[in-house]
Design a protein around this motif. Structure first.
Motif, PDB file in Angstrom:
ATOM      1  N   MET A  35       0.483   9.158 -21.713  1.00 23.73           N
ATOM      2  CA  MET A  35       0.203   8.556 -20.872  1.00 23.73           C
ATOM      3  C   MET A  35      -1.396   7.053 -20.367  1.00 23.73           C
ATOM      4  O   MET A  35      -1.972   8.647 -20.647  1.00 23.73           O
ATOM      5  CB  MET A  35       0.375   8.673 -19.475  1.00 23.73           C
ATOM      6  N   ASP A  36      -1.459   6.349 -20.227  1.00 22.04           N
ATOM      7  CA  ASP A  36      -3.012   5.890 -20.466  1.00 22.04           C
ATOM      8  C   ASP A  36      -3.710   6.234 -18.343  1.00 22.04           C
ATOM      9  O   ASP A  36      -3.293   6.382 -18.113  1.00 22.04           O
ATOM     10  CB  ASP A  36      -3.108   4.684 -20.002  1.00 22.04           C
ATOM     11  N   ILE A  37      -5.357   7.441 -19.210  1.00 21.16           N
ATOM     12  CA  ILE A  37      -5.806   7.041 -17.668  1.00 21.16           C
ATOM     13  C   ILE A  37      -6.413   6.264 -16.874  1.00 21.16           C
ATOM     14  O   ILE A  37      -6.168   6.533 -16.234  1.00 21.16           O
ATOM     15  CB  ILE A  37      -7.009   8.349 -18.187  1.00 21.16           C
ATOM     16  N   ASP A  38      -6.342   5.143 -17.576  1.00 21.67           N
ATOM     17  CA  ASP A  38      -6.447   3.889 -16.329  1.00 21.67           C
ATOM     18  C   ASP A  38      -5.774   3.422 -15.342  1.00 21.67           C
ATOM     19  O   ASP A  38      -5.755   3.454 -14.441  1.00 21.67           O
ATOM     20  CB  ASP A  38      -7.388   2.823 -17.259  1.00 21.67           C
ATOM     21  N   VAL A  39      -4.316   3.635 -16.550  1.00 27.42           N
ATOM     22  CA  VAL A  39      -3.094   3.583 -15.372  1.00 27.42           C
ATOM     23  C   VAL A  39      -2.674   4.686 -14.432  1.00 27.42           C
ATOM     24  O   VAL A  39      -2.625   4.853 -13.314  1.00 27.42           O
ATOM     25  CB  VAL A  39      -1.915   3.557 -16.267  1.00 27.42           C
ATOM     26  N   LEU A  40      -3.194   5.613 -14.829  1.00 22.01           N
ATOM     27  CA  LEU A  40      -3.483   7.281 -13.995  1.00 22.01           C
ATOM     28  C   LEU A  40      -3.685   7.285 -13.107  1.00 22.01           C
ATOM     29  O   LEU A  40      -4.122   6.957 -11.644  1.00 22.01           O
ATOM     30  CB  LEU A  40      -2.531   8.055 -14.811  1.00 22.01           C
ATOM     31  N   ARG A  41      -5.614   6.129 -13.230  1.00 23.86           N
ATOM     32  CA  ARG A  41      -6.353   6.107 -12.579  1.00 23.86           C
ATOM     33  C   ARG A  41      -5.992   5.463 -11.053  1.00 23.86           C
ATOM     34  O   ARG A  41      -6.133   5.389  -9.708  1.00 23.86           O
ATOM     35  CB  ARG A  41      -7.698   6.275 -12.841  1.00 23.86           C
ATOM     36  N   SER A  42      -5.450   4.087 -11.560  1.00 25.25           N
ATOM     37  CA  SER A  42      -4.935   2.497 -10.487  1.00 25.25           C
ATOM     38  C   SER A  42      -3.358   3.127  -9.767  1.00 25.25           C
ATOM     39  O   SER A  42      -3.604   3.533  -8.459  1.00 25.25           O
ATOM     40  CB  SER A  42      -3.816   2.287 -11.162  1.00 25.25           C
ATOM     41  N   PHE A  43      -3.035   4.470 -10.761  1.00 20.99           N
ATOM     42  CA  PHE A  43      -1.668   5.155  -9.532  1.00 20.99           C
ATOM     43  C   PHE A  43      -2.381   5.926  -8.507  1.00 20.99           C
ATOM     44  O   PHE A  43      -1.570   5.936  -6.980  1.00 20.99           O
ATOM     45  CB  PHE A  43      -1.004   5.738 -10.251  1.00 20.99           C
ATOM     46  N   ILE A  44      -3.441   6.972  -8.858  1.00 22.38           N
ATOM     47  CA  ILE A  44      -3.714   7.076  -8.397  1.00 22.38           C
ATOM     48  C   ILE A  44      -4.841   6.761  -6.826  1.00 22.38           C
ATOM     49  O   ILE A  44      -4.424   7.597  -6.101  1.00 22.38           O
ATOM     50  CB  ILE A  44      -5.093   8.762  -8.777  1.00 22.38           C
ATOM     51  N   ALA A  45      -4.915   5.750  -6.979  1.00 21.48           N
ATOM     52  CA  ALA A  45      -5.958   5.088  -6.032  1.00 21.48           C
ATOM     53  C   ALA A  45      -5.170   4.556  -4.658  1.00 21.48           C
ATOM     54  O   ALA A  45      -5.567   4.123  -4.096  1.00 21.48           O
ATOM     55  CB  ALA A  45      -6.711   4.038  -7.715  1.00 21.48           C
ATOM     56  N   PHE A  46      -3.289   3.984  -5.866  1.00 22.21           N
ATOM     57  CA  PHE A  46      -2.802   3.609  -5.028  1.00 22.21           C
ATOM     58  C   PHE A  46      -1.684   4.491  -3.684  1.00 22.21           C
ATOM     59  O   PHE A  46      -2.444   4.479  -3.092  1.00 22.21           O
ATOM     60  CB  PHE A  46      -1.431   2.641  -5.586  1.00 22.21           C
ATOM     61  N   VAL A  47      -2.049   6.236  -4.404  1.00 19.45           N
ATOM     62  CA  VAL A  47      -1.391   6.599  -3.492  1.00 19.45           C
ATOM     63  C   VAL A  47      -2.734   7.337  -2.143  1.00 19.45           C
ATOM     64  O   VAL A  47      -2.183   6.919  -1.821  1.00 19.45           O
ATOM     65  CB  VAL A  47      -0.839   7.718  -4.226  1.00 19.45           C
ATOM     66  N   ASP A  48      -3.871   7.359  -2.370  1.00 25.52           N
ATOM     67  CA  ASP A  48      -5.370   8.234  -1.646  1.00 25.52           C
ATOM     68  C   ASP A  48      -5.202   6.626  -0.933  1.00 25.52           C
ATOM     69  O   ASP A  48      -5.707   6.991   0.092  1.00 25.52           O
ATOM     70  CB  ASP A  48      -6.523   7.881  -2.594  1.00 25.52           C
ATOM     71  N   THR A  49      -5.143   5.444  -1.292  1.00 30.02           N
ATOM     72  CA  THR A  49      -5.435   4.325   0.042  1.00 30.02           C
ATOM     73  C   THR A  49      -3.641   3.107   0.634  1.00 30.02           C
ATOM     74  O   THR A  49      -4.584   2.603   1.854  1.00 30.02           O
ATOM     75  CB  THR A  49      -5.979   3.061  -1.026  1.00 30.02           C
ATOM     76  N   GLY A  50      -2.684   3.609  -0.041  1.00 29.91           N
ATOM     77  CA  GLY A  50      -1.869   3.696   0.932  1.00 29.91           C
ATOM     78  C   GLY A  50      -1.489   2.139  -0.164  1.00 29.91           C
ATOM     79  O   GLY A  50      -0.897   1.519   1.076  1.00 29.91           O
ATOM     80  N   SER A  51      -2.745   1.444  -0.545  1.00 26.95           N
ATOM     81  CA  SER A  51      -2.956  -0.182  -0.340  1.00 26.95           C
ATOM     82  C   SER A  51      -2.888  -0.486  -1.995  1.00 26.95           C
ATOM     83  O   SER A  51      -3.922   0.055  -2.936  1.00 26.95           O
ATOM     84  CB  SER A  51      -3.569  -0.590  -0.031  1.00 26.95           C
ATOM     85  N   PHE A  52      -2.231  -1.797  -2.637  1.00 24.61           N
ATOM     86  CA  PHE A  52      -2.210  -1.954  -4.062  1.00 24.61           C
ATOM     87  C   PHE A  52      -3.564  -3.286  -4.071  1.00 24.61           C
ATOM     88  O   PHE A  52      -4.341  -3.239  -5.001  1.00 24.61           O
ATOM     89  CB  PHE A  52      -1.309  -3.135  -4.167  1.00 24.61           C
ATOM     90  N   THR A  53      -3.700  -3.353  -2.739  1.00 26.89           N
ATOM     91  CA  THR A  53      -5.304  -4.019  -2.466  1.00 26.89           C
ATOM     92  C   THR A  53      -6.378  -3.486  -2.837  1.00 26.89           C
ATOM     93  O   THR A  53      -7.380  -3.745  -4.165  1.00 26.89           O
ATOM     94  CB  THR A  53      -5.269  -4.899  -1.583  1.00 26.89           C
ATOM     95  N   ARG A  54      -6.539  -1.920  -2.292  1.00 25.63           N
ATOM     96  CA  ARG A  54      -7.743  -1.664  -2.307  1.00 25.63           C
ATOM     97  C   ARG A  54      -7.512  -0.696  -3.517  1.00 25.63           C
ATOM     98  O   ARG A  54      -8.520  -0.641  -4.565  1.00 25.63           O
ATOM     99  CB  ARG A  54      -7.780  -0.044  -1.056  1.00 25.63           C
ATOM    100  N   ALA A  55      -6.623  -0.244  -4.425  1.00 28.77           N
ATOM    101  CA  ALA A  55      -6.350   0.054  -5.489  1.00 28.77           C
ATOM    102  C   ALA A  55      -6.907  -1.083  -6.510  1.00 28.77           C
ATOM    103  O   ALA A  55      -8.118  -0.408  -7.340  1.00 28.77           O
ATOM    104  CB  ALA A  55      -4.772   0.493  -5.736  1.00 28.77           C
ATOM    105  N   ALA A  56      -6.317  -2.110  -6.339  1.00 32.25           N
ATOM    106  CA  ALA A  56      -7.620  -2.473  -7.481  1.00 32.25           C
ATOM    107  C   ALA A  56      -8.419  -2.906  -7.624  1.00 32.25           C
ATOM    108  O   ALA A  56      -9.444  -3.387  -8.146  1.00 32.25           O
ATOM    109  CB  ALA A  56      -6.840  -4.248  -6.880  1.00 32.25           C
ATOM    110  N   LYS A  57      -9.315  -3.408  -6.600  1.00 29.67           N
ATOM    111  CA  LYS A  57     -11.008  -2.958  -5.897  1.00 29.67           C
ATOM    112  C   LYS A  57     -11.240  -1.895  -6.611  1.00 29.67           C
ATOM    113  O   LYS A  57     -12.457  -1.826  -7.080  1.00 29.67           O
ATOM    114  CB  LYS A  57     -11.205  -3.258  -3.694  1.00 29.67           C
ATOM    115  N   GLN A  58     -10.778  -0.633  -6.306  1.00 30.93           N
ATOM    116  CA  GLN A  58     -11.365   0.381  -6.529  1.00 30.93           C
ATOM    117  C   GLN A  58     -11.369  -0.005  -8.107  1.00 30.93           C
ATOM    118  O   GLN A  58     -12.536   1.396  -8.772  1.00 30.93           O
ATOM    119  CB  GLN A  58     -10.717   2.026  -6.294  1.00 30.93           C
TER     120      GLN A  58
END
Length: 294
Positions: free
Chosen positions: A1-24
């Motif tokens: 699995m792509d590490i960057d994709v997993l980072r985005s997935f974790i960012a969504f889980v931690d923030t509860g938001s695709f908007t914040r995950a995108a910013k992060q």
């Protein structure tokens, strides 16, 4: 699995938001959505489920979170090992002003024990602003207040809100005064609170209004130093985390003031971490802090 994709997935889980995950992760929302669809194709399972207006995780999505955290942590740990001898920029730690006395010194000491040659920079601001700085890559680590049911960060401490006033001293003429002259019994009740985006500010005001109790907001500030200075001069009472109460202040007990919420204090890491401070180190330091303080 792509590490960057997993980072985005974790960012969504931690923030509860695709908007914040995108910013992060410095991507667009559509790019994040495409990454999540890619993950679902790779795993062969639906990872997300509608929960009202929000997206939650399916059972398979929850399983993937555990794997994703371990994979990203191991990846960052390996990179940190091979770059340990290189020169790195200062590690920037963000901390709310009210935790600068009680929590920050212990966190810095633990970081120094682990990374004795790493320089550190500290930025003080409220949790709301620190989250924005994490999203923007302006800080590497944030000491934040979160709701107890949130996934964000690594737990440092369970805490609760308390009502606080300045201590009476022999020189202020308040020792032995009748109970009805105590500052918490004044009408209107004088308040010195953190800014409106603080959970204790909004809860205190809402609770007093539900009680039908008259109050006057004497001052609001993002500075814990200013608030505590005003409290020590008996200019009002305040609502803050128990761990923020310091010298010259006393917790108001046995009053009919409204209840204040419980909160968690956590250590959150930027999605694109500092070369020497990835999630595995944040988890280790958080655990050591928790064990020392419980």
């Amino acid at each position: 699995m792509d590490i960057d994709v997993l980072r985005s997935f974790i960012a969504f889980v931690d923030t509860g938001s695709f908007t914040r995950a995108a910013k992060q992760t410095f991507r667009t929302q559509s790019a994040i959505s495409m990454q999540m669809k890619k993950l679902e194709v790779e795993t062969g399972h639906a990872l997300f489920i509608k929960e009202g207006r929000n997206l939650g995780l399916t059972e398979q999505g929850q399983h993937l979170v555990s794997y994703a955290r371990r994979l990203v942590s191991l990846h960052d740990e390996a990179l940190g090992h091979f770059s340990a001898h290189l020169q790195h920029p200062p590690l920037t730690i963000g901390c709310p002003d009210d935790y600068a006395e009680s929590i920050l010194p212990s966190i810095v000491a633990l970081v120094r024990e682990t990374l004795p040659h790493q320089s550190i920079r500290v930025v003080c601001d409220c949790s709301t602003q620190l989250r924005l700085m994490l999203d923007q890559g302006k800080i590497d680590v944030g000491i934040l207040t979160r709701a107890p049911d949130a996934e964000e960060g690594y737990l440092l401490k369970h805490d609760s809100g308390v009502w606080v006033k300045g201590e009476s001293t022999p020189t202020d003429g308040l020792i032995g005064t009748p109970i009805d002259s105590l500052i918490e019994n004044q009408t209107p009740l004088p308040l010195v609170l953190y800014e409106p985006d603080c959970k204790f500010h909004s809860t205190a005001i809402d609770g007093l209004e539900k009680q039908g109790r008259a109050y006057r907001l004497m001052c609001s500030s993002s500075s814990a130093t200013a608030i505590k200075g005003l409290l020590r001069k008996r200019q009002g009472i305040s609502a803050m985390a128990r761990s923020s109460v310091s010298y010259g202040l006393t917790i108001i007990e046995g009053s009919n003031l409204p209840s204040l919420p419980s909160v968690d204090i956590v250590l959150a890491v930027a999605p694109i971490p500092h070369p020497m401070f990835a999630s595995h180190l944040a988890a280790e330091i958080s655990q050591r802090f928790y064990q020392k303080n419980h």
